[in-house]
Design an enzyme around this catalytic site. Sequence first.
Site, PDB file in Angstrom:
ATOM      1  N   GLY A 142      -1.835  -4.307   0.939  1.00  0.00           N
ATOM      2  CA  GLY A 142      -1.901  -5.534   1.718  1.00  0.00           C
ATOM      3  C   GLY A 142      -0.926  -6.607   1.290  1.00  0.00           C
ATOM      4  O   GLY A 142      -0.878  -7.683   1.891  1.00  0.00           O
TER       5      GLY A 142
ATOM      6  N   SER B 168       0.808  -1.220   0.000  1.00  0.00           N
ATOM      7  CA  SER B 168       0.000   0.000   0.000  1.00  0.00           C
ATOM      8  C   SER B 168       0.841   1.270   0.000  1.00  0.00           C
ATOM      9  O   SER B 168       0.400   2.316  -0.483  1.00  0.00           O
ATOM     10  CB  SER B 168      -0.946   0.000   1.202  1.00  0.00           C
TER      11      SER B 168
ATOM     12  N   ASN C 138       4.045  -5.418   5.714  1.00  0.00           N
ATOM     13  CA  ASN C 138       2.874  -6.165   6.180  1.00  0.00           C
ATOM     14  C   ASN C 138       3.270  -7.448   6.896  1.00  0.00           C
ATOM     15  O   ASN C 138       2.623  -7.849   7.866  1.00  0.00           O
ATOM     16  CB  ASN C 138       1.937  -6.465   5.011  1.00  0.00           C
TER      17      ASN C 138
ATOM     18  N   ASP D 149      -5.297   7.106   9.709  1.00  0.00           N
ATOM     19  CA  ASP D 149      -5.014   5.775  10.256  1.00  0.00           C
ATOM     20  C   ASP D 149      -3.661   5.705  10.944  1.00  0.00           C
ATOM     21  O   ASP D 149      -3.326   4.722  11.607  1.00  0.00           O
ATOM     22  CB  ASP D 149      -5.120   4.695   9.169  1.00  0.00           C
TER      23      ASP D 149
ATOM     24  N   HIS E  30      -0.504   5.201   6.851  1.00  0.00           N
ATOM     25  CA  HIS E  30      -0.226   5.521   5.450  1.00  0.00           C
ATOM     26  C   HIS E  30       0.102   7.006   5.281  1.00  0.00           C
ATOM     27  O   HIS E  30      -0.645   7.863   5.774  1.00  0.00           O
ATOM     28  CB  HIS E  30      -1.418   5.134   4.573  1.00  0.00           C
TER      29      HIS E  30
END
Length: 231
Positions: free
Chosen positions: A71, A34, A100, A181, A184
């Site tokens: 992801g 991402s 991740n 969040d 990011h």
Amino acid sequence: MKKLLFVILCLFGTLPFNSAWSGTDTRIMVLGDSLSAGYGLPPESGWVNLLERRLHSKSTNYKVINVSISGETTLGGRKRIEQALRNNESDIIIVALGANDGLQGRSISSIYENLEAVILICKQHNVTPLLVGMQLPPNYGISYTQRFRDIYPRLAEDQQLQLAPFLMEGFGDQIEFFQVDGIHPTVQAQKKMLDNIWPSLISVLKSRQTQTPVTSKNQPDEIDTSTGLTQ
């Protein structure tokens, strides 16, 4: 006389940029998650898009292909790298995977092995890899975060790769550069991410042009006379 002038220009690196790349396309693939797919950002505003625009400002003979998926894990990259290379002829691949895996607490050995497999497949296809280092927040524990961080310089040394800094190097602790969040990066952070990658990419471009081994040391003030790009 004209031939002598051409040699002098080559020696002093003053040839126009396009003359070094005339008729030659350089295709750069980005294999990431991402952070490279532009999650939560307006279209065309991610660092990969900025990379293509920066390269095109120097020469239109560059092509950037982004096969990043939000992801994505190192195992996912390992499973699809072969097909990605078949579908997209490339000269250089920027491998920006592992974040991740770390956030999911995957084993250090599995992360290393998956990344190594990706690198070896790239080499089999005569594609030069540029490995991007990854880091984890400190709440994952000192031991695990350090071992995770060490994967990248260790793999770069073992496979003789150019290693780029973590995409969020220099601003990872500044909340204003992150979306709500807290994970990011924002639009404003994308240029910083590109600037982290840029010197290492120039080293790879130079290495590929001269066909000399890539080292893991950057020289930020050097001008690449073979490509005309400034680090």
